[in-house]
Design a protein around this motif. Structure first.
Motif, PDB file in Angstrom:
ATOM      1  N   GLU A  12       0.825  -1.196   0.000  1.00 13.03           N
ATOM      2  CA  GLU A  12       0.000   0.000   0.000  1.00 13.03           C
ATOM      3  C   GLU A  12       0.871   1.263   0.000  1.00 13.03           C
ATOM      4  O   GLU A  12       1.930   1.300   0.642  1.00 13.03           O
ATOM      5  CB  GLU A  12      -0.921   0.014   1.223  1.00 13.03           C
ATOM      6  N   PRO A  13       0.439   2.320  -0.707  1.00 15.62           N
ATOM      7  CA  PRO A  13       1.171   3.588  -0.685  1.00 15.62           C
ATOM      8  C   PRO A  13       1.367   4.089   0.753  1.00 15.62           C
ATOM      9  O   PRO A  13       0.467   3.981   1.586  1.00 15.62           O
ATOM     10  CB  PRO A  13       0.261   4.537  -1.468  1.00 15.62           C
ATOM     11  N   GLY A  14       2.544   4.611   1.008  1.00 16.96           N
ATOM     12  CA  GLY A  14       2.867   5.104   2.340  1.00 16.96           C
ATOM     13  C   GLY A  14       3.556   4.081   3.216  1.00 16.96           C
ATOM     14  O   GLY A  14       4.130   4.429   4.247  1.00 16.96           O
ATOM     15  N   GLU A  15       3.506   2.805   2.811  1.00 15.74           N
ATOM     16  CA  GLU A  15       4.164   1.760   3.591  1.00 15.74           C
ATOM     17  C   GLU A  15       5.625   1.625   3.176  1.00 15.74           C
ATOM     18  O   GLU A  15       5.987   1.891   2.027  1.00 15.74           O
ATOM     19  CB  GLU A  15       3.460   0.412   3.406  1.00 15.74           C
ATOM     20  N   GLN A  16       6.445   1.211   4.114  1.00 11.25           N
ATOM     21  CA  GLN A  16       7.861   0.972   3.817  1.00 11.25           C
ATOM     22  C   GLN A  16       8.012  -0.324   3.040  1.00 11.25           C
ATOM     23  O   GLN A  16       7.511  -1.365   3.447  1.00 11.25           O
ATOM     24  CB  GLN A  16       8.672   0.902   5.108  1.00 11.25           C
ATOM     25  N   ILE A  17       8.715  -0.237   1.900  1.00 12.80           N
ATOM     26  CA  ILE A  17       8.962  -1.439   1.095  1.00 12.80           C
ATOM     27  C   ILE A  17      10.239  -2.126   1.559  1.00 12.80           C
ATOM     28  O   ILE A  17      10.325  -3.350   1.589  1.00 12.80           O
ATOM     29  CB  ILE A  17       9.087  -1.092  -0.403  1.00 12.80           C
ATOM     30  N   GLY A  18      11.228  -1.338   1.903  1.00  8.34           N
ATOM     31  CA  GLY A  18      12.509  -1.907   2.319  1.00  8.34           C
ATOM     32  C   GLY A  18      13.479  -0.795   2.653  1.00  8.34           C
ATOM     33  O   GLY A  18      13.089   0.373   2.823  1.00  8.34           O
ATOM     34  N   LEU A  19      14.753  -1.142   2.716  1.00  9.43           N
ATOM     35  CA  LEU A  19      15.818  -0.196   3.030  1.00  9.43           C
ATOM     36  C   LEU A  19      16.806  -0.136   1.869  1.00  9.43           C
ATOM     37  O   LEU A  19      17.019  -1.148   1.178  1.00  9.43           O
ATOM     38  CB  LEU A  19      16.545  -0.616   4.314  1.00  9.43           C
ATOM     39  N   ILE A  20      17.380   1.027   1.644  1.00  5.99           N
ATOM     40  CA  ILE A  20      18.372   1.180   0.579  1.00  5.99           C
ATOM     41  C   ILE A  20      19.549   0.246   0.866  1.00  5.99           C
ATOM     42  O   ILE A  20      20.144   0.271   1.946  1.00  5.99           O
ATOM     43  CB  ILE A  20      18.862   2.635   0.491  1.00  5.99           C
ATOM     44  N   THR A  21      19.863  -0.612  -0.113  1.00  6.03           N
ATOM     45  CA  THR A  21      20.917  -1.609   0.078  1.00  6.03           C
ATOM     46  C   THR A  21      22.305  -0.985  -0.064  1.00  6.03           C
ATOM     47  O   THR A  21      22.464   0.141  -0.556  1.00  6.03           O
ATOM     48  CB  THR A  21      20.789  -2.733  -0.959  1.00  6.03           C
ATOM     49  N   ALA A  22      23.307  -1.744   0.339  1.00  4.63           N
ATOM     50  CA  ALA A  22      24.694  -1.279   0.219  1.00  4.63           C
ATOM     51  C   ALA A  22      25.050  -1.019  -1.241  1.00  4.63           C
ATOM     52  O   ALA A  22      25.723  -0.023  -1.560  1.00  4.63           O
ATOM     53  CB  ALA A  22      25.645  -2.303   0.840  1.00  4.63           C
ATOM     54  N   GLN A  23      24.619  -1.908  -2.139  1.00 12.08           N
ATOM     55  CA  GLN A  23      24.935  -1.735  -3.555  1.00 12.08           C
ATOM     56  C   GLN A  23      24.245  -0.496  -4.118  1.00 12.08           C
ATOM     57  O   GLN A  23      24.844   0.300  -4.849  1.00 12.08           O
ATOM     58  CB  GLN A  23      24.518  -2.966  -4.358  1.00 12.08           C
ATOM     59  N   ALA A  24      22.958  -0.304  -3.760  1.00  9.11           N
ATOM     60  CA  ALA A  24      22.229   0.871  -4.238  1.00  9.11           C
ATOM     61  C   ALA A  24      22.845   2.148  -3.677  1.00  9.11           C
ATOM     62  O   ALA A  24      22.893   3.183  -4.363  1.00  9.11           O
ATOM     63  CB  ALA A  24      20.757   0.772  -3.855  1.00  9.11           C
ATOM     64  N   ALA A  25      23.292   2.081  -2.421  1.00  3.31           N
ATOM     65  CA  ALA A  25      23.946   3.245  -1.812  1.00  3.31           C
ATOM     66  C   ALA A  25      25.209   3.618  -2.586  1.00  3.31           C
ATOM     67  O   ALA A  25      25.480   4.801  -2.842  1.00  3.31           O
ATOM     68  CB  ALA A  25      24.263   2.962  -0.351  1.00  3.31           C
ATOM     69  N   LYS A  26      25.974   2.613  -2.972  1.00  2.00           N
ATOM     70  CA  LYS A  26      27.191   2.849  -3.755  1.00  2.00           C
ATOM     71  C   LYS A  26      26.852   3.440  -5.126  1.00  2.00           C
ATOM     72  O   LYS A  26      27.518   4.356  -5.608  1.00  2.00           O
ATOM     73  CB  LYS A  26      27.943   1.527  -3.919  1.00  2.00           C
ATOM     74  N   ASP A  27      25.784   2.921  -5.743  1.00  2.00           N
ATOM     75  CA  ASP A  27      25.409   3.361  -7.084  1.00  2.00           C
ATOM     76  C   ASP A  27      24.854   4.788  -7.088  1.00  2.00           C
ATOM     77  O   ASP A  27      25.106   5.555  -8.021  1.00  2.00           O
ATOM     78  CB  ASP A  27      24.349   2.429  -7.671  1.00  2.00           C
ATOM     79  N   THR A  28      24.054   5.103  -6.077  1.00  2.00           N
ATOM     80  CA  THR A  28      23.292   6.350  -6.088  1.00  2.00           C
ATOM     81  C   THR A  28      23.839   7.440  -5.178  1.00  2.00           C
ATOM     82  O   THR A  28      23.492   8.614  -5.343  1.00  2.00           O
ATOM     83  CB  THR A  28      21.836   6.078  -5.645  1.00  2.00           C
TER      84      THR A  28
END
Length: 520
Positions: free
Chosen positions: A218-234
């Motif tokens: 549902e909108p507004g709900e947490q899907i997950g946390l930014i991963t280490a790989q995504a943190a490195k990429d972004t």
């Protein structure tokens, strides 16, 4: 005054990707935009594809640049969200790797065959005149084309995702997507906000296996946390929460503050749309569902004009070389110069009318674009204004249909999308519809709507009504010129409404001659 809180919004459109820093006062504090070159690739006129990682790479680029430009604010980001174009799908394997390029929403390939309905379902659909529509929808679904043309890849497909779901996976590692992003040729039940059951009447139209469908959040709900790989990429801080929002149009209507049924939202985007928010399940057209709103228990009945303001880009490329060069001299965009020249042409374009149906839809399967009323008095600017008016005439059709289906009347129109930046287009729209047109504090309304979803989910606001009161503000109000409206209303009632009915037999003949084997 509320203490400032900041969220990061990614807005992935057809023609560009944007990264926005948005606060809880509805202010866009910073933005980085990157054009999509090319927006898609195609080996023939019916195909439109793009590598799924093309979009992720652009998210990474705009994110890193925004971090570089806003180091202090970047450290204050509390959550991340994403809103994307609709109807764009990608097949991934069990490791989340794309098996082929994504099908962009502009893709118009056709599968063969028909849905496998029970005898009872066939009789029911035939009785209400929807058998042909069901067959057409089946043929236009890329999942069915894959089962037919690329069956080996379809068998290897672990998940059939919207592009939003793929980008969510890349950011947090979870195969999930928002209920308000499920717009496309997929087996989604918008009334119940979940995947259709196997026994549902229309389930055979999009027969994607249950195991290939992702989780719905549902909108507004947490899907997950930014991963280490995504943190490195972004460059985003690892562990920041990723919050579900919705597709671009769902976020636009929220970002315009259109959360009650007397307010219509018009998007002057690549696809032009008119929609509103209601707590009633109102089908905009027979057997066409209202899409699940970001607000749970609410719906967004919508009429789409495919390739809406894409037509402006088309016109600029094909006819406006002179204005493009002049704009460079003046130091402004070609669109701004063209919009200034709209005032040179009177309402109704001296009798030139444009029908903007470059891409057929469900209720007009053989439609094509058309221009009628040409004379030697008409110029390129007449054609340009006729395009703007033609899109609005088609949206007027949509407004009247929505009002008829809902039993209510719109009192105001709120506008978003690139075309909403133009004072001239906003005034023409007010004159044509005969009701006030309102422009809010930014044309980046998808980003505002996505941010509102995050702030409600984080508890900053108790409701979307409270979020709208704090984050959406009227900037300009365009009152209609009722004398101009009389001209437009006569053209709409006596001419525009009759064009498709008069020309559709000829469109069908064109299709039969050019594509003799394409009958449904």
């Amino acid at each position: 005054m509320r203490n400032e809180r900041i969220v990061l919004v990614f807005d992935v459109g057809t023609q560009s990707t944007r990264a926005l820093l948005v606060n809880n006062r509805g202010e866009i504090l910073a933005k980085v935009k990157m054009q999509h070159e090319p927006a898609y690739f195609s080996v023939n006129a019916d195909l439109a594809e793009q590598d799924a990682d093309f979009y992720y790479e652009r998210i990474c680029s705009v994110s890193q640049k925004l971090k570089e430009e806003q180091p202090e604010r970047w450290q204050r980001i509390e959550a991340v969200t994403i809103t994307t174009i609709r109807g764009t799908t990608v097949c991934v394997d069990s490791e989340g790797k794309p098996l082929r390029p994504a099908f962009v929403w502009l893709d118009n390939r056709k599968a063969g065959g028909k849905p496998t309905f029970s005898q009872l379902a066939k009789l029911m659909l035939k009785a209400v005149g929807m058998e042909k529509t069901a067959n057409m929808q089946y043929r236009k679904a890329q999942c069915n084309w894959m089962r037919e043309k690329e069956n080996e890849l379809w068998e290897k497909t672990d998940k059939y995702l919207m592009i939003s779901g793929y980008l969510i996976f890349k950011l947090c590692g979870r195969m999930a997507d928002s209920a308000a992003s499920m717009v496309g040729r997929i087996p989604f039940d918008h009334r119940m906000r979940k995947w259709q059951k196997q026994g549902d009447l229309t389930r055979p139209i999009f027969p994607v296996e249950k195991e290939k469908l992702c989780e719905i959040i549902e909108p507004g709900e947490q899907i997950g946390l930014i991963t280490a790989q995504a943190a490195k990429d972004t460059g985003i801080r690892e562990g920041l929460p990723l919050i579900a929002a919705g597709a671009d149009k769902a976020c636009e209507i929220l970002g315009l503050g259109c959360i009650t049924k007397e307010k219509a939202a018009i998007s002057f985007g690549t696809t032009a749309t008119i929609t509103f928010t209601t707590d009633q399940y109102v089908e905009p057209e027979r057997f066409i569902p209202p899409y699940a709103s970001i607000m749970k228990g609410h719906y967004n009945p919508e009429i789409e004009i495919f390739r809406g303001y894409w037509l402006v880009s088309w016109f600029k490329k094909e006819f406006a070389e002179k204005e493009v060069e002049q704009a460079k001299v003046f130091g402004i965009s070609a669109e701004e110069l063209l919009n200034r020249k709209l005032k040179e042409v009177p309402a109704g374009c001296d009798g030139l009318l444009f029908q903007p149906y470059f891409t057929p839809n469900t209720t007009m399967p053989v439609a094509k674009g058309a221009v009628i009323g040409f004379s030697d008095a008409h110029t390129r600017i007449h054609i340009y204004r006729a395009i703007i008016e033609g899109i609005n005439f088609a949206l007027m059709d949509g407004m009247r249909l929505l009002e008829k289906q809902s039993g209510s009347r719109f009192e105001e129109i709120y506008v978003g999308g690139g075309g909403a930046q133009s004072d001239e287009i906003c005034q023409i729209t007010a004159d044509m519809f005969g009701i006030p047109v309102i422009r809010t504090q930014t044309f980046e309304v998808s980003g505002i709507g996505a941010a509102m979803t995050v702030f409600v989910g984080m508890g900053e606001f108790n409701s979307y009504k409270e979020a709208a009161e704090n984050m959406v503000f009227q900037k300009e109000r365009f009152e209609p010129d009722l004398e101009q409206h009389k001209i437009y209303n006569a053209l709409y009632e006596d001419v525009f409404r009759n064009i498709y009915g008069k020309l559709s037999p000829l469109y069908q003949k064109i299709n039969d001659i050019i594509h003799p084997t394409a009958g449904v």
